[in-house]
Design a protein around this motif. Structure first.
Motif, short mmCIF file in Angstrom:
data_model
loop_
_atom_site.label_atom_id
_atom_site.label_comp_id
_atom_site.label_asym_id
_atom_site.label_seq_id
_atom_site.Cartn_x
_atom_site.Cartn_y
_atom_site.Cartn_z
N CYS A 74 -5.24 7.54 -14.88
CA CYS A 74 -5.51 6.36 -14.06
C CYS A 74 -5.07 6.57 -12.60
O CYS A 74 -5.02 5.61 -11.83
CB CYS A 74 -4.76 5.15 -14.63
N ARG A 75 -4.75 7.80 -12.23
CA ARG A 75 -4.21 8.03 -10.89
C ARG A 75 -5.21 7.72 -9.79
O ARG A 75 -4.83 7.19 -8.75
CB ARG A 75 -3.70 9.46 -10.75
N ASN A 124 -7.98 5.55 -9.82
CA ASN A 124 -8.42 4.15 -9.75
C ASN A 124 -7.33 3.15 -10.13
O ASN A 124 -7.57 1.95 -10.10
CB ASN A 124 -9.63 3.92 -10.67
N GLY A 125 -6.18 3.60 -10.55
CA GLY A 125 -5.13 2.70 -11.01
C GLY A 125 -5.44 2.18 -12.41
O GLY A 125 -6.52 2.41 -12.95
N HIS A 126 -4.49 1.46 -12.99
CA HIS A 126 -4.69 0.86 -14.31
C HIS A 126 -5.59 -0.36 -14.14
O HIS A 126 -5.33 -1.22 -13.31
CB HIS A 126 -3.35 0.44 -14.92
#
Length: 123
Positions: free
Chosen positions: A47-48, A50-52
C-alpha cells in the motif's frame, strides 16, 4: 473498484481490495464451508504508493446458474471494521410474494485482517 481482485470457486466469484480481505468464505446451512479466498502465507499487499484504502467495494456474484449479485460498499476511514458477515435468503425467493420464504441458507464472511505493507514490508 480500483485495484480489486477477483477470486472464487465453482459457485461464486468475489471481488475485493486485497488490503481488505484476508479470507472470504461462504457457509451453507448444512455446515459446509466454501473458501473463496485466503491471503497466501507470508504475503503482504503493498500500500506504499496509494496508501491504505479508506473505502472498499465488495461484490459477490453467483455463477453456474446461481442467481446472486450483491455489492457492498464500506466507507471505513479509520479501519474499524474487523470482519463483515451477511446472510443470503434461500435462492428463488420472490420478495414481491407475501408467501415467499424468509429463510436464509448461506452466510458470507469476509475477514479484514490482510497483511499490508506497511507495516509488514519485506523490501
Amino acid at each position: 473498484m480500483d485495484e480489486n481482485i477477483e477470486r472464487g470457486d465453482d459457485r461464486y466469484d468475489i471481488s475485493f481490495h486485497p488490503a481488505f480481505a484476508s479470507s472470504c468464505v461462504v457457509k451453507r446451512k448444512d455446515g459446509t464451508v466454501h473458501q473463496l479466498y485466503r491471503q497466501p502465507p507470508g504475503h503482504a499487499h503493498d500500500c506504499r504508493s496509494n496508501g491504505h484504502p479508506k473505502k472498499h467495494v465488495i461484490r459477490l456474484k453467483g455463477k453456474g446458474g446461481i442467481s446472486r449479485d450483491v455489492t457492498i460498499t464500506i466507507d471505513d476511514p479509520n479501519h474499524s471494521v474487523h470482519s463483515l458477515s451477511f446472510e443470503l435468503y434461500e435462492e428463488g425467493r420472490n420478495p414481491a410474494n407475501a408467501d415467499s420464504t424468509t429463510a436464509t441458507d448461506e452466510t458470507v464472511t469476509i475477514m479484514n485482517s490482510a497483511n499490508t505493507c506497511p507495516p509488514f514490508c519485506t523490501t
